[in-house]
Design a protein around this motif. Structure first.
Motif, mmCIF file in Angstrom:
data_model
loop_
_atom_site.group_PDB
_atom_site.id
_atom_site.type_symbol
_atom_site.label_atom_id
_atom_site.label_comp_id
_atom_site.label_asym_id
_atom_site.label_seq_id
_atom_site.Cartn_x
_atom_site.Cartn_y
_atom_site.Cartn_z
ATOM 1 N N GLU A 51 -4.567 35.132 26.481
ATOM 2 C CA GLU A 51 -4.612 35.170 25.003
ATOM 3 C C GLU A 51 -5.887 34.520 24.476
ATOM 4 O OE1 GLU A 51 -1.228 33.466 23.115
ATOM 5 O OE2 GLU A 51 0.104 35.117 23.682
ATOM 6 N N HIS B 268 -12.031 38.415 19.770
ATOM 7 C CA HIS B 268 -11.805 38.748 18.361
ATOM 8 C C HIS B 268 -12.758 37.947 17.463
ATOM 9 C CE1 HIS B 268 -9.610 39.886 14.739
ATOM 10 N NE2 HIS B 268 -9.692 38.619 14.372
ATOM 11 N N GLN B 269 -12.877 36.645 17.748
ATOM 12 C CA GLN B 269 -13.774 35.802 16.940
ATOM 13 C C GLN B 269 -15.219 36.315 17.042
ATOM 14 O OE1 GLN B 269 -12.907 33.543 14.819
ATOM 15 N NE2 GLN B 269 -10.752 33.353 15.349
ATOM 16 N N GLN C 66 -2.091 37.960 27.457
ATOM 17 C CA GLN C 66 -2.124 38.686 26.186
ATOM 18 C C GLN C 66 -1.119 39.845 26.157
ATOM 19 O OE1 GLN C 66 -3.793 37.918 23.464
ATOM 20 N NE2 GLN C 66 -3.430 39.768 22.277
ATOM 21 N N ASP D 146 -13.347 22.378 12.958
ATOM 22 C CA ASP D 146 -13.079 23.271 11.813
ATOM 23 C C ASP D 146 -11.883 22.828 10.971
ATOM 24 O OD1 ASP D 146 -15.237 24.918 11.867
ATOM 25 O OD2 ASP D 146 -14.217 26.681 12.675
ATOM 26 N N LYS E 284 -12.026 38.533 2.526
ATOM 27 C CA LYS E 284 -11.133 37.372 2.681
ATOM 28 C C LYS E 284 -11.373 36.360 1.561
ATOM 29 C CE LYS E 284 -10.242 37.503 7.561
ATOM 30 N NZ LYS E 284 -10.240 36.787 8.816
ATOM 31 N N ARG F 203 -21.192 33.360 19.335
ATOM 32 C CA ARG F 203 -20.106 32.872 18.478
ATOM 33 C C ARG F 203 -18.917 32.412 19.319
ATOM 34 N NH1 ARG F 203 -19.337 30.436 13.678
ATOM 35 N NH2 ARG F 203 -17.433 31.106 12.635
ATOM 36 N N TYR G 21 -8.500 36.144 21.988
ATOM 37 C CA TYR G 21 -8.804 35.445 20.727
ATOM 38 C C TYR G 21 -10.318 35.261 20.560
ATOM 39 C CZ TYR G 21 -9.122 31.390 17.552
ATOM 40 O OH TYR G 21 -9.449 30.526 16.539
ATOM 41 N N HIS H 283 -17.514 28.848 18.943
ATOM 42 C CA HIS H 283 -16.161 28.705 18.388
ATOM 43 C C HIS H 283 -15.329 27.712 19.204
ATOM 44 C CE1 HIS H 283 -13.046 30.070 15.616
ATOM 45 N NE2 HIS H 283 -12.210 29.902 16.628
ATOM 46 N N ARG I 183 -20.211 40.198 10.044
ATOM 47 C CA ARG I 183 -20.497 39.464 8.799
ATOM 48 C C ARG I 183 -21.770 38.617 8.876
ATOM 49 N NH1 ARG I 183 -19.346 33.969 8.530
ATOM 50 N NH2 ARG I 183 -18.037 33.137 10.201
ATOM 51 N N PHE J 235 -11.963 20.839 8.758
ATOM 52 C CA PHE J 235 -12.419 20.683 7.363
ATOM 53 C C PHE J 235 -12.278 21.976 6.569
ATOM 54 C CE2 PHE J 235 -16.607 22.699 6.823
ATOM 55 C CZ PHE J 235 -17.019 22.913 8.134
ATOM 56 N N LEU J 236 -12.050 23.096 7.283
ATOM 57 C CA LEU J 236 -11.853 24.373 6.590
ATOM 58 C C LEU J 236 -10.375 24.667 6.351
ATOM 59 C CD1 LEU J 236 -14.416 26.462 8.659
ATOM 60 C CD2 LEU J 236 -14.693 25.632 6.317
ATOM 61 N N PHE K 93 -2.535 28.838 22.527
ATOM 62 C CA PHE K 93 -2.579 29.872 23.569
ATOM 63 C C PHE K 93 -2.072 29.433 24.947
ATOM 64 C CE2 PHE K 93 -6.272 30.349 20.679
ATOM 65 C CZ PHE K 93 -5.792 31.434 19.965
ATOM 66 N N ALA L 59 -21.371 25.448 5.662
ATOM 67 C CA ALA L 59 -21.763 25.079 7.015
ATOM 68 C C ALA L 59 -22.554 26.228 7.648
ATOM 69 C CB ALA L 59 -20.517 24.737 7.821
ATOM 70 N N TRP M 56 -14.158 30.584 1.604
ATOM 71 C CA TRP M 56 -13.904 29.725 2.764
ATOM 72 C C TRP M 56 -13.340 28.350 2.381
ATOM 73 C CZ3 TRP M 56 -16.908 25.364 2.499
ATOM 74 C CH2 TRP M 56 -18.085 25.451 1.759
HETATM 75 C C1 LIG Z 1 -17.804 25.836 5.690
HETATM 76 C C2 LIG Z 1 -18.144 27.229 5.898
HETATM 77 O O1 LIG Z 1 -19.184 27.512 5.581
HETATM 78 S S1 LIG Z 1 -17.048 28.324 6.556
HETATM 79 C C3 LIG Z 1 -17.914 29.378 7.506
HETATM 80 C C4 LIG Z 1 -17.218 30.598 7.886
HETATM 81 N N1 LIG Z 1 -15.909 30.428 8.390
HETATM 82 C C5 LIG Z 1 -15.692 29.985 9.637
HETATM 83 O O2 LIG Z 1 -16.560 29.672 10.387
HETATM 84 C C6 LIG Z 1 -14.274 29.930 10.046
HETATM 85 C C7 LIG Z 1 -14.222 30.222 11.493
HETATM 86 N N2 LIG Z 1 -13.213 29.459 12.070
HETATM 87 C C8 LIG Z 1 -11.969 29.945 12.196
HETATM 88 O O3 LIG Z 1 -11.601 31.054 11.885
HETATM 89 C C9 LIG Z 1 -11.107 28.969 12.850
HETATM 90 O O4 LIG Z 1 -10.397 29.649 13.808
HETATM 91 C C10 LIG Z 1 -10.254 28.203 11.955
HETATM 92 C C11 LIG Z 1 -9.945 26.997 12.761
HETATM 93 C C12 LIG Z 1 -10.896 27.715 10.677
HETATM 94 C C13 LIG Z 1 -9.058 29.055 11.512
HETATM 95 O O5 LIG Z 1 -7.908 28.534 11.991
HETATM 96 P P1 LIG Z 1 -6.525 29.285 11.874
HETATM 97 O O6 LIG Z 1 -6.198 29.592 10.452
HETATM 98 O O7 LIG Z 1 -5.593 28.445 12.662
HETATM 99 O O8 LIG Z 1 -6.787 30.695 12.537
HETATM 100 P P2 LIG Z 1 -6.947 31.048 14.064
HETATM 101 O O9 LIG Z 1 -7.935 30.177 14.743
HETATM 102 O O10 LIG Z 1 -5.579 31.091 14.694
HETATM 103 O O11 LIG Z 1 -7.529 32.501 14.005
HETATM 104 C C14 LIG Z 1 -6.838 33.534 13.391
HETATM 105 C C15 LIG Z 1 -7.508 34.842 13.767
HETATM 106 O O12 LIG Z 1 -7.468 35.020 15.205
HETATM 107 C C16 LIG Z 1 -6.766 36.227 15.511
HETATM 108 N N3 LIG Z 1 -6.026 35.996 16.729
HETATM 109 C C17 LIG Z 1 -5.102 35.047 16.957
HETATM 110 N N4 LIG Z 1 -4.636 35.167 18.226
HETATM 111 C C18 LIG Z 1 -5.292 36.206 18.796
HETATM 112 C C19 LIG Z 1 -5.248 36.807 20.082
HETATM 113 N N5 LIG Z 1 -4.450 36.372 21.049
HETATM 114 N N6 LIG Z 1 -6.077 37.865 20.309
HETATM 115 C C20 LIG Z 1 -6.902 38.320 19.343
HETATM 116 N N7 LIG Z 1 -6.989 37.779 18.112
HETATM 117 C C21 LIG Z 1 -6.183 36.736 17.852
HETATM 118 C C22 LIG Z 1 -5.847 36.457 14.327
HETATM 119 O O13 LIG Z 1 -5.470 37.803 14.262
HETATM 120 C C23 LIG Z 1 -6.743 36.043 13.173
HETATM 121 O O14 LIG Z 1 -7.667 37.061 12.948
HETATM 122 P P3 LIG Z 1 -8.405 37.225 11.514
HETATM 123 O O15 LIG Z 1 -9.057 35.894 11.194
HETATM 124 O O16 LIG Z 1 -9.397 38.319 11.736
HETATM 125 O O17 LIG Z 1 -7.322 37.559 10.540
#
Ligand SMILES: CC(=O)SCCNC(=O)CCNC(=O)[C@H](O)C(C)(C)COP(=O)(O)OP(=O)(O)OC[C@H]1O[C@@H](n2cnc3c(N)ncnc32)[C@H](O)[C@@H]1OP(=O)(O)O
Ligand SMILES: N[C@@H](CCO)C(=O)O
Length: 410
Positions: free
Chosen positions: A279, A286-287, A265, A373, A91, A243, A283, A247, A294, A375-376, A260, A75, A94
């Protein structure tokens, strides 16, 4: 503007260690295999791209008659590391939950290929690649890339691998757009297509969100008109904001609420400040921050633009059914109930067009609160659907003709 006292000034040659590390982290990985065809690639924007490179990974083995290949598309911000760890983030791939021995895309049965899209930043030619005409990164001198351009480049890779017909093409979101483009433009080369959380065109709302993101990138003073590579800076703040906004569209209201709510937080009291107190704010920060480590900001402009331009029906007199007329491929269309970015209605549009074209299509709406998301993520009903469809496609591989076994589950 560049000034002689700027510590990132290309003329002084002084680069910040942090920026250097950042550029190195984003430079094409030596681990994945690259393919650079001799034939120039014709681009929808006009002109040709030559030379160009496609970085790809493969999993499993190609069988004797080369009939077990599955082409997986990533994607928007994905890469070729679908089932192997990313050398940039460390990591797991994906889709490492989906692809592997005994998994729905079973590498003991299938030869799986995943390439980085043209315009991307993981080894395939993109705006950060060197323009042979200037010996500098292309920046915005790279012509705008479209989904059909990406697919045309992939056909060359598939030719190179000696595969005439793909057992299946599969992808979510922009990956689904690529799968649809393959099925429409190269029907004789596709045995089956799995289109997940996708649409036949980017909606006005989706274009709007991505334009907000692009404007955030371009408003960052470190963007330098797309020439930030020369200055050894990156428009991190703008890209992070882009992003963050995007997101939110990848998640559902329910999943944000569940994760959340209105939780603070770091304290139980309001701070009466503009820090990331909630929070959800922390979050999103962080995203945003992890994303800039990357992904290349100019690639973000190019790949979002490719999605905006995608409109399959437009290439077929505005009639989506025409895109699939006469196809013998079997289709599986998957949507998620809580996906408001690529809603089920967009999938239904595709299913209706496939039905009108007399194609064989299964449609599954997965009940999930995880949003786009999903699908991931490892959603059992979703994985069962992919597994079941691939097994059925395997069984009927030798059959041809039109079927209408449309089914809906939720
Ligand atoms: C098809 C492709 O091509 S994939 C492309 C690349 N990948 C992506 O785009 C994925 C991006 N999307 C995500 O990460 C999405 O959040 C999801 C939905 C897929 C992941 O979902 P989940 O597994 O439920 O993770 P979640 O959304 O809770 O995020 C976890 C991350 O948030 C962080 N986090 C959670 N709560 C907090 C908070 N309150 N403050 C700061 N950071 C936080 C975690 O530490 C974790 O960090 P890390 O990923 O650096 O380890
Ligand atoms: N979150 C995924 C899917 C977006 O459609 C990505 O960034 O590629």
């Amino acid at each position: 503007m560049n000034s002689p006292t700027d510590k990132n000034n290309p003329e002084t040659g002084v680069k910040s260690r942090e920026e250097r590390a950042h550029h190195e982290a984003l430079s094409p990985s030596s681990r994945s295999v690259t393919f650079g065809p001799d034939t120039p690639l014709k681009l929808d924007a006009g002109g040709e791209l030559s030379p160009f490179t496609i970085a790809y990974e493969t999993y499993g083995s190609l069988n004797e008659d080369h009939s077990n290949a599955i082409l997986v598309f990533h994607a928007l911000t994905g890469d070729q590391y679908a089932a192997s760890p990313s050398p940039v983030t460390g990591k797991p791939g994906w889709w490492s939950t989906m692809i592997g021995p005994g998994k729905p895309i079973d590498t003991e049965r299938y030869f799986v290929i995943c390439s980085n899209v043209l315009g991307g930043c993981s080894g395939s030619t993109g705006p950060a690649s060197i323009n042979p005409a200037t010996d500098k990164p292309y920046g915005l001198d790279l012509p705008v890339i479209t989904v059909p351009d990406m697919v045309r480049a992939q056909t060359m890779l598939v030719d190179y691998l000696g595969i005439d017909k793909l057992f299946s093409v599969i992808g979510g979101s922009m990956g689904g757009m690529q799968a649809m483009q393959w099925a429409a433009a190269y029907p004789e080369r596709v045995n089956s297509a799995i289109l997940i959380a996708t649409a036949s065109h980017h909606s006005s709302q989706n274009i709007a969100f991505y334009e907000v993101g692009r404007q955030a990138v371009m408003a960052d003073l470190d963007w330098h008109g797309g020439r930030y590579y020369d200055y050894d800076v990156t428009p991190k703040k703008g890209l992070a904001v882009a992003r963050m906004a995007a997101h939110v569209t990848y998640m559902s209201e329910q999943s944000l609420q569940n994760k959340f709510g209105r939780n603070l937080q770091n304290s139980t009291e309001k701070g009466f400040s503009f820090d990331a107190e909630f929070e959800i704010e922390s979050y999103l920060h962080h995203q945003g921050m992890t994303f800039v480590d990357r992904f290349d900001a100019n690639s973000y402009l190019y790949v979002t633009r490719a999605m905006d331009y995608f409109d399959l029906a437009a290439s077929y007199d505005g009639q989506l059914a025409k895109a699939f007329m006469g196809t013998k491929a079997r289709f599986c269309v998957v949507s998620f109930t809580s996906d408001w970015h690529f809603p089920t209605s967009a999938s239904r549009t595709i299913v209706h067009a496939l039905n009108a074209a007399g194609a064989s299509v299964s449609f599954v709406e997965i009940d999930s609160d995880k949003g786009h998301d999903a699908f991931l993520l490892e959603e059992p009903e979703f994985f069962d659907a992919i597994n079941g469809f691939l097994h059925a496609a395997d069984r009927s591989n030798d059959q041809s003709g039109n079927h209408d076994d449309t089914e809906e589950r939720s």
